[in-house]
Write a protein that holds these residues in place. Structure first.
Motif, PDB file in Angstrom:
ATOM      1  N   GLY A  47     -77.786 -25.869 -64.475  1.00 11.67           N
ATOM      2  CA  GLY A  47     -77.505 -26.528 -63.205  1.00 11.67           C
ATOM      3  C   GLY A  47     -78.629 -26.442 -62.190  1.00 11.67           C
ATOM      4  N   SER A  48     -79.701 -25.729 -62.529  1.00 14.85           N
ATOM      5  CA  SER A  48     -80.822 -25.653 -61.599  1.00 14.85           C
ATOM      6  C   SER A  48     -81.525 -27.010 -61.556  1.00 14.85           C
ATOM      7  N   PRO A  49     -82.123 -27.350 -60.433  1.00 14.99           N
ATOM      8  CA  PRO A  49     -82.717 -28.681 -60.285  1.00 14.99           C
ATOM      9  C   PRO A  49     -83.943 -28.879 -61.180  1.00 14.99           C
ATOM     10  N   VAL A  50     -84.170 -30.149 -61.522  1.00 17.43           N
ATOM     11  CA  VAL A  50     -85.359 -30.490 -62.294  1.00 17.43           C
ATOM     12  C   VAL A  50     -86.547 -30.595 -61.347  1.00 17.43           C
ATOM     13  N   GLY A  51     -87.741 -30.560 -61.903  1.00 15.19           N
ATOM     14  CA  GLY A  51     -88.950 -30.619 -61.093  1.00 15.19           C
ATOM     15  C   GLY A  51     -89.253 -32.013 -60.577  1.00 15.19           C
ATOM     16  N   ASP A  52     -90.212 -32.064 -59.661  1.00 13.25           N
ATOM     17  CA  ASP A  52     -90.595 -33.335 -59.055  1.00 13.25           C
ATOM     18  C   ASP A  52     -91.149 -34.324 -60.073  1.00 13.25           C
ATOM     19  N   GLU A  53     -91.904 -33.842 -61.048  1.00  9.75           N
ATOM     20  CA  GLU A  53     -92.463 -34.737 -62.069  1.00  9.75           C
ATOM     21  C   GLU A  53     -91.347 -35.396 -62.878  1.00  9.75           C
ATOM     22  N   ASP A  54     -90.342 -34.612 -63.260  1.00 10.23           N
ATOM     23  CA  ASP A  54     -89.206 -35.184 -63.990  1.00 10.23           C
ATOM     24  C   ASP A  54     -88.467 -36.210 -63.141  1.00 10.23           C
TER      25      ASP A  54
END
Length: 133
Positions: A47-54
């Motif tokens: 549930g942790s957020p994905v990175g900006d690139e993704d």
């Protein structure tokens, strides 16, 4: 496993749209074609957020649906689907039926190809008959 870029382009050419998922589904495991390469959205499954690139890849790339997405598209558009598998032929056979009674057949050596062919035929029919979905 997701469909290929070429398969998605063919679907789109016959009117396939799944706006609920396209361009903003940055959930881990989803696949996009971006800058000439297939990318899988990484991120943790906790549930942790994905990175900006993704997030950028999901926003700007070409979404490549998987078998579950194709089945969900049929379900959300009230298309009844029956799938059978012949172990003798090693082949999946499927038929789909719209609410107005139009039927389609598709098949393939795997479930993904079978569903892809059904979605392709249904999308083409809806586009040719100017049916909004």
């Amino acid at each position: 496993m997701s469909i290929t870029k070429e398969m998605m382009e063919k679907l789109m050419s016959v009117g396939f749209r799944f706006e609920e998922f396209e361009g903003h589904l940055d959930s881990p495991g989803n696949v996009f074609f971006y800058n000439g390469v297939e990318h899988t959205i990484d991120g943790a499954w906790d549930g942790s957020p994905v990175g900006d690139e993704d997030k950028k890849i999901a926003r700007e790339g070409l979404w490549l649906p998987d078998t579950d997405h194709l089945m969900l598209w049929l379900e959300w558009h009230d298309i009844s689907v029956n799938i059978s598998y012949s172990s003798k032929d090693r082949y999946f056979h499927g038929d789909a039926k719209t609410e107005d009674g139009k039927t389609f057949e598709g098949g393939g050596p795997d479930l993904q190809m079978c569903l892809y062919k059904l979605v392709l035929k249904v999308s083409r029919y809806l586009k040719e008959n100017n049916i909004q979905y």
